[in-house]
Design a protein around this motif. Sequence first.
Motif, short mmCIF file in Angstrom:
data_model
loop_
_atom_site.label_atom_id
_atom_site.label_comp_id
_atom_site.label_asym_id
_atom_site.label_seq_id
_atom_site.Cartn_x
_atom_site.Cartn_y
_atom_site.Cartn_z
N VAL A 29 0.84 -1.20 0.00
CA VAL A 29 0.00 0.00 0.00
C VAL A 29 0.87 1.25 0.00
O VAL A 29 0.60 2.21 -0.72
N GLU A 30 1.95 1.24 0.78
CA GLU A 30 2.88 2.38 0.79
C GLU A 30 3.50 2.59 -0.59
O GLU A 30 3.70 3.72 -1.03
N THR A 31 3.81 1.49 -1.27
CA THR A 31 4.37 1.58 -2.63
C THR A 31 3.37 2.25 -3.57
O THR A 31 3.73 3.14 -4.35
N LEU A 32 2.09 1.85 -3.50
CA LEU A 32 1.06 2.48 -4.34
C LEU A 32 0.88 3.95 -3.99
O LEU A 32 0.73 4.79 -4.88
N LYS A 33 0.90 4.25 -2.70
CA LYS A 33 0.75 5.65 -2.27
C LYS A 33 1.91 6.49 -2.80
O LYS A 33 1.70 7.59 -3.32
N GLN A 34 3.12 5.96 -2.70
CA GLN A 34 4.30 6.68 -3.19
C GLN A 34 4.24 6.86 -4.71
O GLN A 34 4.56 7.93 -5.23
N LEU A 35 3.79 5.83 -5.41
CA LEU A 35 3.66 5.90 -6.87
C LEU A 35 2.70 7.02 -7.27
O LEU A 35 3.02 7.83 -8.14
N THR A 36 1.54 7.09 -6.62
CA THR A 36 0.57 8.12 -6.98
C THR A 36 1.03 9.51 -6.55
O THR A 36 0.79 10.49 -7.25
N GLU A 37 1.71 9.59 -5.42
CA GLU A 37 2.24 10.89 -5.00
C GLU A 37 3.31 11.38 -5.98
O GLU A 37 3.30 12.54 -6.39
N ASP A 38 4.21 10.48 -6.37
CA ASP A 38 5.24 10.84 -7.36
C ASP A 38 4.62 11.24 -8.68
O ASP A 38 5.06 12.19 -9.34
N PHE A 39 3.56 10.53 -9.06
CA PHE A 39 2.89 10.85 -10.33
C PHE A 39 2.28 12.26 -10.26
O PHE A 39 2.37 13.03 -11.21
N TYR A 40 1.70 12.59 -9.12
CA TYR A 40 1.17 13.94 -8.96
C TYR A 40 2.29 14.98 -9.06
O TYR A 40 2.15 16.00 -9.74
N GLN A 41 3.39 14.73 -8.37
CA GLN A 41 4.50 15.68 -8.38
C GLN A 41 5.06 15.89 -9.79
O GLN A 41 5.41 17.00 -10.16
N ASN A 42 5.12 14.82 -10.59
CA ASN A 42 5.72 14.90 -11.92
C ASN A 42 4.74 15.28 -13.02
O ASN A 42 5.11 16.00 -13.95
N ALA A 43 3.50 14.78 -12.95
CA ALA A 43 2.56 14.99 -14.05
C ALA A 43 1.41 15.93 -13.70
O ALA A 43 0.60 16.27 -14.55
N ARG A 44 1.31 16.28 -12.43
CA ARG A 44 0.23 17.16 -11.95
C ARG A 44 -1.17 16.57 -12.21
O ARG A 44 -2.11 17.29 -12.53
N CYS A 86 -7.41 11.07 -11.30
CA CYS A 86 -7.53 9.61 -11.40
C CYS A 86 -7.96 9.06 -10.05
O CYS A 86 -7.61 9.62 -9.01
N SER A 87 -8.69 7.98 -10.09
CA SER A 87 -9.01 7.28 -8.85
C SER A 87 -8.62 5.82 -9.01
O SER A 87 -8.78 5.23 -10.08
N ILE A 88 -8.09 5.27 -7.93
CA ILE A 88 -7.67 3.88 -7.90
C ILE A 88 -8.45 3.21 -6.78
O ILE A 88 -8.40 3.66 -5.63
N GLN A 89 -9.18 2.17 -7.13
CA GLN A 89 -9.93 1.43 -6.13
C GLN A 89 -9.37 0.01 -6.08
O GLN A 89 -9.42 -0.72 -7.06
N LEU A 90 -8.83 -0.35 -4.93
CA LEU A 90 -8.25 -1.67 -4.71
C LEU A 90 -9.15 -2.42 -3.75
O LEU A 90 -9.38 -1.97 -2.62
N THR A 91 -9.69 -3.56 -4.21
CA THR A 91 -10.58 -4.37 -3.38
C THR A 91 -9.94 -5.73 -3.16
O THR A 91 -9.59 -6.41 -4.13
N CYS A 92 -9.75 -6.07 -1.90
CA CYS A 92 -9.09 -7.32 -1.52
C CYS A 92 -10.09 -8.22 -0.80
O CYS A 92 -10.52 -7.90 0.31
N GLU A 93 -10.47 -9.29 -1.45
CA GLU A 93 -11.37 -10.27 -0.88
C GLU A 93 -10.65 -11.61 -0.81
O GLU A 93 -9.70 -11.82 -1.56
N PRO A 94 -11.09 -12.52 0.04
CA PRO A 94 -10.40 -13.81 0.13
C PRO A 94 -10.34 -14.57 -1.20
O PRO A 94 -9.40 -15.30 -1.45
N GLU A 95 -11.34 -14.38 -2.07
CA GLU A 95 -11.37 -15.11 -3.33
C GLU A 95 -10.78 -14.34 -4.50
O GLU A 95 -10.42 -14.93 -5.51
N LYS A 96 -10.71 -13.00 -4.39
CA LYS A 96 -10.30 -12.21 -5.55
C LYS A 96 -9.77 -10.85 -5.16
O LYS A 96 -10.19 -10.26 -4.17
#
Length: 166
Positions: A29-44, A86-96
Amino acid sequence: CEALSREALEEIRLSVRTLQAENSQPSFVETLKQLTEDFYQNARVASEIALNGDPSLIPLSLQPAITRTVEEALTNAKRHGGATRCSIQLTCEPEKISVIIEDDGKGNPEMEVGFGLLNMKKRAAEHGGTVRFESERSKGFKVIAEFSLAIKKWSFGPVQQKESLS
């Protein structure tokens, strides 16, 4: 005895430092957060991540594929769609595990599946998952990736429906 004690103490200290270094790796989750934060900083492009469920359900082998899918979707949103959000929705269920990345770009219902989108599909298929794309003109672009944790399925060629045995 004194020399052995010092040597043993040094080995313990080295072990502790190694464990601390291993634990300092960012979580998925931290990796995804850092990715989106970096994307904002670079691409606005403003982004938000919504997490539903327990991300520890995501196998380590699947995490890079999800990260690359998000990264490619964000890049395409800016490059091809001119998106500002952009919005990113991550859903974690036991099956999928499912990831939906939506943008507010110009959209393109007649899209050609190019190198980036093909790579998303290929990456998902390597894990028995699927990726599909939805888009309407002036209504943005949506990437939907799904990975079954219960059933893995790979199809080659036309898929025929089996008749039920009744």
